[in-house]
Design an enzyme around this catalytic site. Structure first.
Site, PDB file in Angstrom:
ATOM      1  N   ASP A 700     -20.996 -14.431 -87.441  1.00  0.00           N
ATOM      2  CA  ASP A 700     -22.053 -13.640 -88.053  1.00  0.00           C
ATOM      3  C   ASP A 700     -22.167 -14.111 -89.516  1.00  0.00           C
ATOM      4  O   ASP A 700     -21.283 -14.790 -90.040  1.00  0.00           O
ATOM      5  CB  ASP A 700     -21.763 -12.137 -87.953  1.00  0.00           C
ATOM      6  CG  ASP A 700     -23.045 -11.310 -88.130  1.00  0.00           C
ATOM      7  OD1 ASP A 700     -24.058 -11.871 -88.602  1.00  0.00           O
ATOM      8  OD2 ASP A 700     -23.035 -10.113 -87.800  1.00  0.00           O
TER       9      ASP A 700
HETATM   10  C1  BGC Z   1     -26.407  -9.536 -88.718  1.00  0.00           C
HETATM   11  C2  BGC Z   1     -26.769 -10.424 -87.547  1.00  0.00           C
HETATM   12  C3  BGC Z   1     -27.927 -11.293 -87.921  1.00  0.00           C
HETATM   13  C4  BGC Z   1     -27.553 -12.110 -89.158  1.00  0.00           C
HETATM   14  C5  BGC Z   1     -28.653 -13.047 -89.630  1.00  0.00           C
HETATM   15  C6  BGC Z   1     -26.221 -10.309 -90.003  1.00  0.00           C
HETATM   16  O1  BGC Z   1     -26.163  -9.443 -91.074  1.00  0.00           O
HETATM   17  O2  BGC Z   1     -25.248  -8.804 -88.411  1.00  0.00           O
HETATM   18  O3  BGC Z   1     -27.078  -9.651 -86.424  1.00  0.00           O
HETATM   19  O4  BGC Z   1     -28.301 -12.121 -86.859  1.00  0.00           O
HETATM   20  O5  BGC Z   1     -27.275 -11.217 -90.216  1.00  0.00           O
HETATM   21  O6  BGC Z   1     -29.671 -12.348 -90.228  1.00  0.00           O
END
Ligand code: BGC
Length: 763
Positions: A700
């Site tokens: 993530d």
């Molecule tokens: C989130 C993800 C997301 C990523 C990119 C993170 O803060 O938890 O679900 O895909 O950001 O935006």
């Protein structure tokens, strides 16, 4: 749990939906109808009578909520609120609205009134509204977003004081019918309307995306009918949910003491819990009446097949969802009283029409994981006894099938090894409501080191060469310098319209930038059309999609999303969100599907098949146990291995095995004391070795974890970027090997080569 690749060809029912000729927003509207849940409909108050005179109350009619916030937001060209939708119906001569109320709410909105804070309606305005209208509709909205959790307070889980007052004012005003619309992304209190005799109907319309207001207006007026079923249990109050005591206990850890008894597994099993439910899992009314009959069940080749006839006995058309639950013998491990085993939505049935539904599932799906080594150590076990089957249209409204599946002696269906075992979880709930102590059982670590590629080739190779001749992969990997491996092991800046970056991008090696973009309700992307408008479609939120209980429909959503990804130059869609609704307060529940792993997995697998049919990767996220937003980078989810495997991993497993997902995203949180992205047991032992996942694993965004440890664990790429420093140090001090980096990069390159963004460069 292993899932057989059971091909239920004869059970496949052709699901008819007139999708292909529709634009994406029109199609999103249909998805919304199918995911809207009718909770209450006394005396068939809904649909509204033709020509109904409607008083529309609540600031939410203007301040309508299309979806939650954070990375799950979708930038759209327009949003239809409920007032818009109802005014369209008024223009079409189906209803009439009270103009004074419209003016009042428009003015209040201009002056800053927003959801939760209802502007005060004067006695005179209420009198006028009552004079002009026979039906009152109150719409209530709730918003939540990534990075924070909801609260079990007034104005969030419960009504705010001003909303409460508005409801009291309206129910005292003498309208012939009072109807509630819930524009929410997660579970909310239902106690205030459930048995209130002055409230006739309630529609749970979720956060329906850019067409949300039209979806609700269609259903209220009968231009469409609701056919959604709850993907969660709606309890009498927040504090009776099994996770409520531990959810906010600490910012730094969560004890998953309720163990496998999440949602209906708790309410249907634990003594005394059943009466604490207002609307059970799987529940949802229709505008017509269905009867389920001729239930038969049998076992063929280690699979259970269930057949039932569904008849539309009412006077309107509709769709019903047939749900099969099993009940396993309590044995030594203890079991939930009911577990969802299969489901199928009917096609649209006209009045009087019937359909025969056949569903099946492997016997092994009824096994339980023996994490405390009570019968067969670290195995999925079918305990001896009779397995019973219940067929119906909710977890409670079922008929028991005569057939029972008998297991004579305890049988291990899959023998595994202990992984992701808890260190700090002290006790866990049992089926009889008591707790057992959690023993300390170590995880089988077994790191395996492969050899670095030594294959030599004189020719300078690029990924195009490998694409044309796959046997060149080892030579290609061997040619990559350490620095090239480092670059491929981290995300890249954008060269497109999304704001999440890409991966790859070594032009001299013919590796394009494979761009990612967020989901899951649509593409979060800034790309504009020629009029300067964003062109992504905001579909209903994840929970509403799950409430369709219609994987065929969701597969079509996936195809549409895949096409939008192609149009916008995106190669990897960061969806679906698959975390379990462990507790109603998780701020991202709107993105996720359900409290049940089977419904979660089947929905995700369908989406995955749809998106990937367009050569765009899906990303199953967040792997795993990210069921809370507060301090998500530091919070340790302390969970038994059984609950991890049966509840929190099962959906991902279905997404991998039945959806063939090309990528997966690890989560921010720790799992039993170890960062998920650094977790060799989770990524390599379970995901890769047990499930056979051969796609790519990404972190993530901007997590706290250590890149070299992640790379060793099998987390192939750190997003959205990283320096080479940690990896270099790892290689130097031996805590990371070049072989591990090559292994990770190979998974990534294999995923790139399936992608439309790479294939475009080949033509
Ligand atoms: C989130 C993800 C997301 C990523 C990119 C993170 O803060 O938890 O679900 O895909 O950001 O935006």
């Amino acid at each position: 749990m292993k899932i057989n690749n059971l091909v239920l060809t004869f059970a496949m029912v052709a699901v008819v939906f007139a999708a292909t000729a529709q634009t994406n927003p029109e199609f999103a509207r249909q998805v919304g109808h199918e995911g809207t849940v009718l909770l209450k409909n006394r005396d068939n108050a809904l649909p509204l009578a033709k020509g109904a005179k409607v008083a529309l109350f609540g600031i939410n009619q203007i301040d309508y909520i299309k979806g939650g916030g954070g990375s799950g937001d979708v930038y759209v060209a327009y949003e239809r609120n409920l007032l818009y939708g109802m005014q369209e119906k008024e223009k079409a001569g189906k209803i009439s609205l009270v103009p004074e109320l419209i003016t009042f709410y428009r003015d209040a909105f201009k002056q800053g009134s927003r959801c939760i804070n209802e502007p005060k309606i004067s006695a005179e305005l209420m009198r006028q509204a009552r004079q002009k209208a026979n039906v009152a509709i109150i719409t209530i909205g709730r918003y939540s977003l990534e990075g924070s959790d909801r609260s079990a307070e007034k104005a969030d889980y419960y009504l705010s004081d001003s909303e409460q007052k508005l409801v009291e004012q309206i129910t005292a005003a003498g309208f012939e019918e009072v109807i509630i619309n819930l524009n929410v992304g997660g579970m909310v209190d239902t106690q205030w309307f459930k048995d209130n005799s002055k409230i006739n109907a309630t529609l749970l319309s979720w956060q329906g995306g850019m067409e949300a207001g039209n979806i609700v207006a269609d259903i209220l007026t009968g231009d469409a009918y609701p056919s959604g079923k709850l993907s969660d249990t709606f309890a009498k109050s927040y504090d009776v949910y099994p996770a409520s005591a531990s959810f906010k206990e600490s910012p730094y850890f969560v004890n998953y003491q309720e163990d496998i008894y999440v949602g209906y597994r708790y309410f249907e099993t634990i003594p005394g819990a059943a009466e604490k439910v207002n609307y059970e899992f799987g529940f949802g009314l229709s505008y017509t009446d269905f009867a389920i009959s001729n239930i038969s069940a049998k076992e063929v080749n280690d699979s259970i097949f269930i057949q039932a006839t569904v008849k539309n006995n009412g006077s309107r058309k509709g769709k019903e969802v047939i749900q099969v639950y099993f009940s396993a013998p309590q044995g030594k491990l203890g079991k939930p009283a009911r577990e969802l085993a299969a489901f199928q939505k009917t096609r649209e049935l006209s009045a009087g029409e019937e359909q025969i539904i056949t569903m099946g599932f492997p016997v092994a799906d009824m096994s339980s994981y023996d994490d405390f080594d009570k019968i067969f150590p670290a195995s999925f076990v079918l305990e001896k006894g009779n397995y019973k089957f219940y067929v119906g249209n909710s977890v409670r409204n079922t008929i028991k099938a005569k057939f029972e599946y008998k297991v004579k002696t305890d049988r291990a269906v899959f023998q595994l090894s202990h992984q992701v075992t808890p260190k700090d979880l002290k006790k866990r709930l049992l089926a009889n409501g008591s707790y057992e102590n959690v023993p300390s059982i170590p995880t089988a670590e077994n790191f395996e080191l492969s050899q670095a590629q030594k294959a030599q080739s004189d020719k300078f190779l690029t990924l195009k060469d490998v694409y044309r001749n796959r046997s060149l992969m080892p030579y290609f990997l061997a040619q990559l310098s350490d620095e090239e491996l480092f670059i491929l092991s981290r995300g890249r800046a954008n060269n497109a319209y999304s704001n999440t970056g890409g991966m790859g991008y070594l032009p001299h090696r013919d590796i394009p930038n494979i761009i990612t973009a967020d989901g899951p309700a649509g593409l979060r992307i800034g790309r504009m059309n020629y009029k300067g408008e964003p062109i992504a479609t905001a579909f209903p939120c994840g929970t509403q999609q799950a409430c369709t209980w219609n994987p065929a429909l969701i597969e079509e959503v996936g195809k549409r999303e895949g096409e939008e990804c192609i149009a916008m130059g995106v190669g990897i869609w960061l969806a679906p969100g698959m975390n379990i609704h462990r507790d109603p307060l998780c701020g991202r529940n709107f993105e996720y599907y359900s409290e049940d792993p089977l419904l979660t997995g089947k929905t995700a697998a369908a989406l995955s098949r749809g998106v990937q049919s367009k050569k765009v990767a899906i990303t199953l996220k967040h792997f795993c146990c990210n069921n809370k937003e507060e301090k998500r980078n530091e919070s340790d989810s302390r969970v038994s291995e059984r609950a991890v495997r049966e509840i929190y991993l099962r959906g991902f497993e279905i997404g991998v095995k039945e959806g063939g997902a090309w990528s997966i995203m690890t989560s921010y949180n720790l799992l039993n004391g170890i960062e998920t992205s650094e977790n060799y047991s989770l990524i390599t032992n379970i995901l890769r070795k047990e499930w056979g996942f051969n796609g790519a694993v990404m972190t993530d965004w901007n997590n706290n974890s250590h890149h070299a440890r992640e790379a060793r664990a099998g987390n192939d790429i750190k997003m959205p970027s990283s320096s080479s420093k940690t990896l270099k140090e790892g290689l130097n001090d031996g805590s990371l090997t070049r072989a591990e980096l090559e292994r990770n990069v190979e998974y990534l390159l294999n995923m790139f080569m399936k992608n439309h963004l790479f294939e475009n460069t080949i033509k």
